[in-house]
Design a protein around this motif. Structure first.
Motif, PDB file in Angstrom:
ATOM      1  N   ILE A 110      36.486  44.866  55.229  1.00 35.60           N
ATOM      2  CA  ILE A 110      37.080  43.789  54.437  1.00 35.60           C
ATOM      3  C   ILE A 110      36.349  42.496  54.746  1.00 35.60           C
ATOM      4  CG2 ILE A 110      39.209  42.506  53.961  1.00 35.60           C
ATOM      5  CD1 ILE A 110      40.684  45.081  55.052  1.00 35.60           C
ATOM      6  N   GLY A 111      35.964  41.765  53.718  1.00 41.06           N
ATOM      7  CA  GLY A 111      35.168  40.560  53.881  1.00 41.06           C
ATOM      8  C   GLY A 111      35.888  39.450  54.617  1.00 41.06           C
ATOM      9  N   ALA A 112      35.119  38.694  55.384  1.00 38.06           N
ATOM     10  CA  ALA A 112      35.688  37.582  56.154  1.00 38.06           C
ATOM     11  C   ALA A 112      36.369  36.559  55.256  1.00 38.06           C
ATOM     12  CB  ALA A 112      34.584  36.910  56.974  1.00 38.06           C
ATOM     13  N   ASN A 113      35.797  36.317  54.083  1.00 40.70           N
ATOM     14  CA  ASN A 113      36.354  35.317  53.181  1.00 40.70           C
ATOM     15  C   ASN A 113      37.509  35.844  52.333  1.00 40.70           C
ATOM     16  OD1 ASN A 113      34.400  33.554  54.146  1.00 40.70           O
ATOM     17  ND2 ASN A 113      32.983  33.973  52.481  1.00 40.70           N
ATOM     18  N   TYR A 114      37.753  37.137  52.405  1.00 44.18           N
ATOM     19  CA  TYR A 114      38.827  37.768  51.629  1.00 44.18           C
ATOM     20  C   TYR A 114      39.969  38.239  52.519  1.00 44.18           C
ATOM     21  CZ  TYR A 114      40.965  41.300  48.486  1.00 44.18           C
ATOM     22  OH  TYR A 114      41.828  42.055  47.732  1.00 44.18           O
ATOM     23  N   TRP A 115      39.722  38.287  53.812  1.00 44.36           N
ATOM     24  CA  TRP A 115      40.679  38.892  54.736  1.00 44.36           C
ATOM     25  C   TRP A 115      42.072  38.278  54.621  1.00 44.36           C
ATOM     26  CZ3 TRP A 115      40.253  43.031  58.084  1.00 44.36           C
ATOM     27  CH2 TRP A 115      41.376  43.247  58.893  1.00 44.36           C
ATOM     28  N   ASP A 116      42.172  36.958  54.667  1.00 44.21           N
ATOM     29  CA  ASP A 116      43.491  36.310  54.691  1.00 44.21           C
ATOM     30  C   ASP A 116      44.283  36.570  53.418  1.00 44.21           C
ATOM     31  OD1 ASP A 116      42.891  35.325  57.174  1.00 44.21           O
ATOM     32  OD2 ASP A 116      42.289  33.355  56.465  1.00 44.21           O
ATOM     33  N   GLU A 117      43.586  36.769  52.305  1.00 41.32           N
ATOM     34  CA  GLU A 117      44.275  37.052  51.047  1.00 41.32           C
ATOM     35  C   GLU A 117      44.805  38.477  51.028  1.00 41.32           C
ATOM     36  OE1 GLU A 117      43.226  37.370  46.272  1.00 41.32           O
ATOM     37  OE2 GLU A 117      41.970  36.099  47.570  1.00 41.32           O
ATOM     38  N   LEU A 118      44.003  39.425  51.527  1.00 40.14           N
ATOM     39  CA  LEU A 118      44.431  40.827  51.507  1.00 40.14           C
ATOM     40  C   LEU A 118      45.376  41.158  52.655  1.00 40.14           C
ATOM     41  CD1 LEU A 118      43.934  43.528  49.960  1.00 40.14           C
ATOM     42  CD2 LEU A 118      42.290  44.087  51.772  1.00 40.14           C
ATOM     43  N   CYS A 119      45.146  40.546  53.808  1.00 37.37           N
ATOM     44  CA  CYS A 119      45.911  40.869  55.023  1.00 37.37           C
ATOM     45  C   CYS A 119      46.448  39.586  55.662  1.00 37.37           C
ATOM     46  CB  CYS A 119      45.023  41.619  56.017  1.00 37.37           C
ATOM     47  SG  CYS A 119      44.186  43.064  55.338  1.00 37.37           S
ATOM     48  N   PRO A 120      47.393  38.920  55.041  1.00 38.77           N
ATOM     49  CA  PRO A 120      47.886  37.632  55.558  1.00 38.77           C
ATOM     50  C   PRO A 120      48.690  37.753  56.847  1.00 38.77           C
ATOM     51  CG  PRO A 120      49.193  38.331  53.668  1.00 38.77           C
ATOM     52  CD  PRO A 120      48.048  39.288  53.769  1.00 38.77           C
ATOM     53  N   GLU A 121      49.019  38.994  57.259  1.00 37.29           N
ATOM     54  CA  GLU A 121      49.857  39.162  58.452  1.00 37.29           C
ATOM     55  C   GLU A 121      49.118  38.834  59.751  1.00 37.29           C
ATOM     56  OE1 GLU A 121      49.057  41.610  56.346  1.00 37.29           O
ATOM     57  OE2 GLU A 121      50.850  41.869  55.109  1.00 37.29           O
ATOM     58  N   GLY A 122      47.804  38.885  59.734  1.00 38.13           N
ATOM     59  CA  GLY A 122      47.044  38.602  60.956  1.00 38.13           C
ATOM     60  C   GLY A 122      45.563  38.736  60.690  1.00 38.13           C
ATOM     61  N   ARG A 123      44.762  38.101  61.554  1.00 34.59           N
ATOM     62  CA  ARG A 123      43.312  38.058  61.352  1.00 34.59           C
ATOM     63  C   ARG A 123      42.612  38.397  62.665  1.00 34.59           C
ATOM     64  NH1 ARG A 123      39.948  35.351  57.649  1.00 34.59           N
ATOM     65  NH2 ARG A 123      37.913  34.725  58.484  1.00 34.59           N
ATOM     66  N   PRO A 124      41.541  39.209  62.620  1.00 33.00           N
ATOM     67  CA  PRO A 124      40.769  39.450  63.846  1.00 33.00           C
ATOM     68  C   PRO A 124      40.342  38.138  64.494  1.00 33.00           C
ATOM     69  CG  PRO A 124      40.058  40.929  62.101  1.00 33.00           C
ATOM     70  CD  PRO A 124      41.006  39.954  61.460  1.00 33.00           C
ATOM     71  N   ILE A 179      34.876  43.556  49.616  1.00 32.92           N
ATOM     72  CA  ILE A 179      35.098  44.886  50.181  1.00 32.92           C
ATOM     73  C   ILE A 179      33.760  45.613  50.251  1.00 32.92           C
ATOM     74  CG2 ILE A 179      36.230  47.133  49.844  1.00 32.92           C
ATOM     75  CD1 ILE A 179      38.367  45.576  48.221  1.00 32.92           C
ATOM     76  N   TYR A 180      33.562  46.305  51.356  1.00 38.09           N
ATOM     77  CA  TYR A 180      32.325  47.050  51.588  1.00 38.09           C
ATOM     78  C   TYR A 180      32.688  48.483  51.938  1.00 38.09           C
ATOM     79  CZ  TYR A 180      28.288  48.614  54.440  1.00 38.09           C
ATOM     80  OH  TYR A 180      27.242  49.301  54.995  1.00 38.09           O
ATOM     81  N   TYR A 212      25.580  52.324  49.815  1.00 37.38           N
ATOM     82  CA  TYR A 212      26.292  51.115  50.212  1.00 37.38           C
ATOM     83  C   TYR A 212      26.893  50.471  48.966  1.00 37.38           C
ATOM     84  CZ  TYR A 212      23.329  51.858  54.299  1.00 37.38           C
ATOM     85  OH  TYR A 212      22.679  52.409  55.370  1.00 37.38           O
ATOM     86  N   LEU A 213      28.206  50.338  48.943  1.00 36.10           N
ATOM     87  CA  LEU A 213      28.936  49.803  47.797  1.00 36.10           C
ATOM     88  C   LEU A 213      29.562  48.467  48.177  1.00 36.10           C
ATOM     89  CD1 LEU A 213      30.769  53.082  46.720  1.00 36.10           C
ATOM     90  CD2 LEU A 213      28.623  52.178  45.802  1.00 36.10           C
ATOM     91  N   LEU A 214      29.340  47.468  47.356  1.00 35.28           N
ATOM     92  CA  LEU A 214      29.842  46.123  47.612  1.00 35.28           C
ATOM     93  C   LEU A 214      30.670  45.672  46.419  1.00 35.28           C
ATOM     94  CD1 LEU A 214      29.645  43.893  49.775  1.00 35.28           C
ATOM     95  CD2 LEU A 214      27.676  42.985  48.532  1.00 35.28           C
ATOM     96  N   PHE A 215      31.911  45.237  46.689  1.00 33.59           N
ATOM     97  CA  PHE A 215      32.848  44.894  45.627  1.00 33.59           C
ATOM     98  C   PHE A 215      33.387  43.476  45.802  1.00 33.59           C
ATOM     99  CE2 PHE A 215      33.296  49.426  46.581  1.00 33.59           C
ATOM    100  CZ  PHE A 215      33.199  50.032  45.336  1.00 33.59           C
ATOM    101  N   ASN A 216      33.744  42.865  44.684  1.00 33.06           N
ATOM    102  CA  ASN A 216      34.599  41.693  44.680  1.00 33.06           C
ATOM    103  C   ASN A 216      35.952  42.098  44.132  1.00 33.06           C
ATOM    104  OD1 ASN A 216      33.002  39.731  45.844  1.00 33.06           O
ATOM    105  ND2 ASN A 216      32.154  39.014  43.906  1.00 33.06           N
ATOM    106  N   ALA A 217      37.021  41.600  44.751  1.00 31.80           N
ATOM    107  CA  ALA A 217      38.377  41.906  44.293  1.00 31.80           C
ATOM    108  C   ALA A 217      38.717  41.064  43.071  1.00 31.80           C
ATOM    109  CB  ALA A 217      39.377  41.637  45.418  1.00 31.80           C
ATOM    110  N   LEU A 218      39.424  41.663  42.130  1.00 33.28           N
ATOM    111  CA  LEU A 218      39.889  40.930  40.962  1.00 33.28           C
ATOM    112  C   LEU A 218      41.248  40.296  41.241  1.00 33.28           C
ATOM    113  CD1 LEU A 218      38.802  43.402  38.130  1.00 33.28           C
ATOM    114  CD2 LEU A 218      37.550  41.465  39.108  1.00 33.28           C
ATOM    115  N   ASP A 219      41.591  39.291  40.482  1.00 30.63           N
ATOM    116  CA  ASP A 219      42.822  38.537  40.715  1.00 30.63           C
ATOM    117  C   ASP A 219      44.055  39.421  40.576  1.00 30.63           C
ATOM    118  OD1 ASP A 219      41.322  36.274  41.090  1.00 30.63           O
ATOM    119  OD2 ASP A 219      41.592  35.507  39.054  1.00 30.63           O
ATOM    120  N   ASP A 220      45.020  39.167  41.465  1.00 31.80           N
ATOM    121  CA  ASP A 220      46.335  39.813  41.406  1.00 31.80           C
ATOM    122  C   ASP A 220      46.268  41.327  41.573  1.00 31.80           C
ATOM    123  OD1 ASP A 220      47.521  37.287  40.849  1.00 31.80           O
ATOM    124  OD2 ASP A 220      46.994  37.512  38.733  1.00 31.80           O
TER     125      ASP A 220
END
Length: 308
Positions: free
Chosen positions: A60-74, A97-98, A18-26
């Motif tokens: 994709i994390g709930a708190n990161y979703w809108d930043e990575l995928c701004p086109e729509g949200r589950p 990210i998981y 199980y791999l858990l990541f935080n995205a870096l800026d930009d």
């Protein structure tokens, strides 16, 4: 028709990473491209090592979703439901990210995990990696069979996957919650077997659930076997596995569902109980140290990330 990620509903394996990541800026554009390529890589190694029964999940994390995928949200995607009652706590921790890698060979898991790290490169920070394993005949390190109540057959997909009618854009995706529990094995092993069975509401050796009238209100099976207003069982699909070494042991809890609500209801029943002081007594012997909410989108959605 959208296709789900195979690892969501796959049968259990012998080894998990199980791999858990935080995205870096930009780095969002790079991350989108990398995530879109991982499913094909998983297919490649699943063919190369066909005997390993390799599967994986990208979420994709709930708190990161809108930043990575701004086109729509589950439709129902929300942050992890932090809860606390007395000394029982379900904390919310970070995780953008998981990636879950499971197979029957630990070396294959290592190869695939290394490739995932190469794909994501310096766009992310690896904040946690947990190597888990099948213990005996699918038991937790407490000695009890884990996931006995899991849905079987076609019902796995019904329970785990978002359906077309509820959220067409995100059909075949799944709401995912993870928690890494650390067990107090020394304290647990001080209990007699019958006391352990009463805590679970199930016999230890032959895995027979207590009759309803014999089950303590504080039993784990009582607190997690819930029904809705129509008397229908509330279900999640668990893909949890034990982890540990000679210092630390526990359970890496993983649940998939077509909605985040069943997990939240079960967690509340465990921690806050029934309002009359009956909480899950298993929490006297284990503690959640992490908690993150994700959405595991369909393969179609992951592929589309490369187009944006």
């Amino acid at each position: 028709m959208a296709r789900e990620q195979f690892g969501i509903c796959a049968e259990p394996n012998l080894h998990g990473t199980y791999l858990l990541f935080n995205a870096l800026d930009d780095k969002n554009a790079f991350i989108r491209q990398a995530l879109s390529r991982i499913p094909a890589m998983l297919d490649h190694y699943a063919d190369q090592f066909s005997e390993a029964n390799l599967s994986g999940v990208i979420a994709i994390g709930a708190n990161y979703w809108d930043e990575l995928c701004p086109e729509g949200r589950p439709k129902h995607l929300t942050s992890f439901p932090t809860m606390q009652s007395d000394d029982r706590i379900a904390p919310a921790t970070s995780g953008d990210i998981y990636v879950e890698v499971r197979s029957d060979r630990s070396d294959v898991n290592h190869i695939v995990s290394t490739k995932i790290m190469e794909f994501l490169a310096d766009s992310v920070e690896l904040i946690e990696q947990t190597r888990a394993f099948r213990y005996l005949d699918g038991r937790d390190l407490t000695g009890f069979v884990d996931g006995t109540e899991n849905p079987q057959g076609k019902n796995r997909r019904t329970v785990a996957l978002v359906n077309e009618e509820d959220d067409p854009e995100f059909a075949a995706g799944s709401y995912l919650h993870i928690q890494r529990y650390r067990h107090n094995m020394k304290l647990w092993n001080m209990l007699k077997e019958k006391a352990q069975e009463d805590i679970f509401g199930r016999t230890k050796v032959d895995n027979v659930e207590y009759a309803s009238e014999d089950k303590p209100l504080t039993a784990h099976t009582k607190r997690t076997s819930l029904k809705d207003d129509d008397g229908k069982s509330i279900e999640i699909l668990r893909q949890s596995m034990p982890y540990g070494d000679m210092k630390v042991q526990g359970l890496f809890f993983v649940s998939y569902c077509h909605s985040p609500e069943p997990f939240t209801l079960m967690l509340k029943s465990m921690i806050q109980g029934d309002g009359e002081g009956h909480f899950d007594h298993m929490l006297k012997y284990t503690e959640a140290q992490t908690g993150v909410a994700f959405f595991a989108p369909s393969l179609n959605f992951l592929k589309s990330l490369a187009d944006n």
